[in-house]
Scaffold this motif. Structure first.
Motif, PDB file in Angstrom:
ATOM      1  N   SER A 339       1.804   5.582  -1.403  1.00 44.63           N
ATOM      2  CA  SER A 339       1.277   4.238  -1.628  1.00 44.63           C
ATOM      3  C   SER A 339       1.524   3.389  -0.393  1.00 44.63           C
ATOM      4  O   SER A 339       2.412   3.677   0.422  1.00 44.63           O
ATOM      5  CB  SER A 339       1.920   3.605  -2.860  1.00 44.63           C
ATOM      6  N   VAL A 343      -1.432  -2.696  -1.406  1.00 45.12           N
ATOM      7  CA  VAL A 343      -2.781  -2.146  -1.564  1.00 45.12           C
ATOM      8  C   VAL A 343      -2.942  -1.561  -2.964  1.00 45.12           C
ATOM      9  O   VAL A 343      -2.154  -0.708  -3.384  1.00 45.12           O
ATOM     10  CB  VAL A 343      -3.070  -1.059  -0.506  1.00 45.12           C
ATOM     11  N   THR A 344      -3.938  -2.026  -3.675  1.00 45.08           N
ATOM     12  CA  THR A 344      -4.251  -1.470  -4.999  1.00 45.08           C
ATOM     13  C   THR A 344      -5.594  -0.771  -5.018  1.00 45.08           C
ATOM     14  O   THR A 344      -5.831   0.090  -5.864  1.00 45.08           O
ATOM     15  CB  THR A 344      -4.243  -2.584  -6.059  1.00 45.08           C
ATOM     16  N   ASP A 345      -6.496  -1.119  -4.101  1.00 42.60           N
ATOM     17  CA  ASP A 345      -7.823  -0.509  -4.053  1.00 42.60           C
ATOM     18  C   ASP A 345      -7.829   0.575  -2.977  1.00 42.60           C
ATOM     19  O   ASP A 345      -8.205   0.328  -1.823  1.00 42.60           O
ATOM     20  CB  ASP A 345      -8.879  -1.577  -3.758  1.00 42.60           C
ATOM     21  N   THR A 346      -7.395   1.786  -3.351  1.00 43.53           N
ATOM     22  CA  THR A 346      -7.296   2.841  -2.333  1.00 43.53           C
ATOM     23  C   THR A 346      -8.652   3.454  -2.002  1.00 43.53           C
ATOM     24  O   THR A 346      -8.791   4.109  -0.972  1.00 43.53           O
ATOM     25  CB  THR A 346      -6.322   3.946  -2.781  1.00 43.53           C
ATOM     26  N   GLN A 348     -11.254   1.596  -1.244  1.00 46.47           N
ATOM     27  CA  GLN A 348     -11.648   0.799  -0.080  1.00 46.47           C
ATOM     28  C   GLN A 348     -10.750   1.106   1.115  1.00 46.47           C
ATOM     29  O   GLN A 348     -11.217   1.160   2.254  1.00 46.47           O
ATOM     30  CB  GLN A 348     -11.577  -0.693  -0.411  1.00 46.47           C
ATOM     31  N   LEU A 349      -9.463   1.335   0.849  1.00 47.13           N
ATOM     32  CA  LEU A 349      -8.557   1.653   1.947  1.00 47.13           C
ATOM     33  C   LEU A 349      -8.958   2.966   2.616  1.00 47.13           C
ATOM     34  O   LEU A 349      -8.924   3.077   3.849  1.00 47.13           O
ATOM     35  CB  LEU A 349      -7.113   1.741   1.447  1.00 47.13           C
ATOM     36  N   ASP A 352     -11.796   2.211   4.796  1.00 47.07           N
ATOM     37  CA  ASP A 352     -11.343   1.441   5.957  1.00 47.07           C
ATOM     38  C   ASP A 352     -10.637   2.324   6.979  1.00 47.07           C
ATOM     39  O   ASP A 352     -10.770   2.108   8.199  1.00 47.07           O
ATOM     40  CB  ASP A 352     -10.396   0.321   5.511  1.00 47.07           C
ATOM     41  N   LEU A 400      -3.709  -2.883   7.817  1.00 47.64           N
ATOM     42  CA  LEU A 400      -4.516  -2.889   6.595  1.00 47.64           C
ATOM     43  C   LEU A 400      -3.678  -3.220   5.363  1.00 47.64           C
ATOM     44  O   LEU A 400      -4.223  -3.593   4.329  1.00 47.64           O
ATOM     45  CB  LEU A 400      -5.193  -1.535   6.404  1.00 47.64           C
ATOM     46  N   ALA A 401      -2.351  -3.053   5.459  1.00 43.45           N
ATOM     47  CA  ALA A 401      -1.479  -3.363   4.321  1.00 43.45           C
ATOM     48  C   ALA A 401      -1.424  -4.871   4.084  1.00 43.45           C
ATOM     49  O   ALA A 401      -1.499  -5.667   5.029  1.00 43.45           O
ATOM     50  CB  ALA A 401      -0.067  -2.825   4.588  1.00 43.45           C
ATOM     51  N   ARG A 402      -1.310  -5.250   2.825  1.00 39.31           N
ATOM     52  CA  ARG A 402      -1.142  -6.642   2.406  1.00 39.31           C
ATOM     53  C   ARG A 402      -2.256  -7.554   2.919  1.00 39.31           C
ATOM     54  O   ARG A 402      -2.045  -8.751   3.128  1.00 39.31           O
ATOM     55  CB  ARG A 402       0.203  -7.198   2.915  1.00 39.31           C
ATOM     56  N   ARG A 403      -3.453  -7.002   3.120  1.00 34.60           N
ATOM     57  CA  ARG A 403      -4.536  -7.861   3.620  1.00 34.60           C
ATOM     58  C   ARG A 403      -5.007  -8.817   2.525  1.00 34.60           C
ATOM     59  O   ARG A 403      -5.039  -8.473   1.366  1.00 34.60           O
ATOM     60  CB  ARG A 403      -5.717  -7.001   4.076  1.00 34.60           C
TER      61      ARG A 403
END
Length: 403
Positions: A339, A343-346, A348-349, A352, A400-403
């Motif tokens: 994890s 980030v909750t929407d992996t 989209q991650l 990205d 990208l974390a905590r965006r």
């Protein structure tokens, strides 16, 4: 004469087929496929082609004219080789009549589900899980009952109390994938004994996917030499257990589509019929290559395990050093399931990361309940490639974390 009307919707299609979701892994792979310099770590396979000593056996069989229909259960030579291989793993003889050659592990899974479940039945699947379990259950008209496992600092845990509570009068089977794709969770011998007692108590089948059993990194009580604990260690001859296996992972044969189903010998006529009415058998020339893989491929398997062990440490240390990743070291299989802070929407991650790091990972949303906040990385690849991927991720993930 009635004019042909093209089908513009799914009317008339069985809901079990129409309702199959798009694979989240395939969606991400399609998004990134063909990008120059992309490092694809989204699918569970290595980068090494099948070695010549295996492929040449298929070529010889083709040259010898082995292109006709063959044994539905598999050629005797391969079933005997599978029995010998299994006997070496568990230190005792196995009857070749227990083994049935299939078109990959997926075909073995499909047949297992047809044997034990159907419309109105339920099959319990600990999750996060390989998505094909749920698909194989539900396309057959049964219902997959997700049993979320719990992550912790030392890895994932299967709550056996919750497992028993999930059993209903409709339950027909439990899927146990150990070591697990994607989490790496690996059942102890005590876990397997307790699961087996539960299944006996309720008259349930166990679908045992042990295809990663050779990929074990941390010593486990009750395990054999070079493998994880197995239901073979605790079962009686008459227990209701179907084992799934494949040539894909150990012997670099993912594209060959070869596997086997292990089942009580009395199910032979049933399985033979299922083979006849699904594939009508596995090509004989492919089976000749599988014999050679089992008889001569032990050093190849050991090479893959050593590579995965080395890369596991590189991946875990490198991702943890970003200070935005939570990743327990997986005790088995060859995946890092991690994890990222905030980030909750992996899904989209994962998209990205293709754009910003040119690295392809599988989104946890593809693996069902409990996995959506995670990403899966396959580390059975060349070490230099894994190191390059981790370097790219180390630069991209903090941004990208905590965006």
């Amino acid at each position: 004469m009635t004019a042909h009307v093209p089908m513009s919707n799914r009317a008339g299609i069985r809901p079990e087929a129409a309702g199959m979701p798009e694979s989240g892994i395939v969606e991400v792979a399609n998004y990134g496929r063909g990008r120059e310099g992309l490092i694809p770590l989204w699918i569970g396979e290595g980068r090494r082609p099948t070695p010549a000593f295996i492929a040449d056996a298929a070529t010889r069989a083709l040259a010898a004219g082995e292109t006709f229909y063959t044994w539905q259960r598999g050629i005797p030579e391969l079933r005997e080789a599978i029995a010998r291989y299994t006997g070496r793993l568990f230190g005792r003889p196995f009857d070749p009549e227990r083994f049935y050659v299939t078109i990959g592990g997926m075909h073995a899974l499909q047949m297992a589900m047809r044997i034990v479940s159907g419309t109105g039945d339920e099959v319990i699947v600990p999750t996060p899980a390989w998505p094909n379990f749920e698909a194989a259950i539900e396309v057959n008209g049964a219902r997959a009952v997700a049993l979320p496992m719990t992550p912790g600092p030392d890895g994932w845990n299967l709550d056996l109390g919750r497992l028993e509570a999930a059993v209903t009068p409709r339950t027909r089977a439990i899927v146990i994938n150990s070591p697990s794709n994607p989490t790496g969770w690996t059942a102890s011998r005590d876990d397997l004994e307790r699961i087996l007692r539960l299944a006996r108590r309720h008259g349930l089948w166990i679908i045992a996917d042990e295809i990663y059993q050779r990929f074990v990194y941390d010593p486990l009580p009750g395990a054999g030499e070079g493998r994880t604990p197995s239901f073979h260690d605790v079962m009686a001859e008459d227990d209701r257990i179907l084992f799934l296996q494949t040539f894909s992972k150990n012997w670099a044969m993912t594209g060959w589509r070869l596997g086997w189903l292990e089942a009580p010998a009395e199910l032979g006529p049933v399985i033979e019929n299922l083979v006849q009415y699904t594939t009508s058998g596995v090509p004989a020339f492919l089976q000749r290559a599988a014999v050679v893989a089992l008889e001569e491929g032990e050093s190849l398997v050991e090479e893959h395990i050593a590579l995965a062990r080395r890369n596991r440490d590189i991946v875990c240390e490198g991702l943890r050093a970003t200070n935005v990743v939570e990743l327990p070291s997986p005790p088995g299989a060859f995946y890092a399931f991690f994890s990222v802070d905030g980030v909750t929407d992996t899904r989209q991650l994962a998209l990205d990361l293709i754009d910003h790091a040119n690295v392809g990972l599988a989104p946890g949303t593809a693996f069902g309940a409990g996995g959506s906040a995670h990403l899966r990385l396959c580390f059975l690849r060349d070490t230099a490639l894994v190191e390059e991927a981790i370097g790219r991720l180390a630069l991209a993930l903090p941004k990208l974390a905590r965006r």
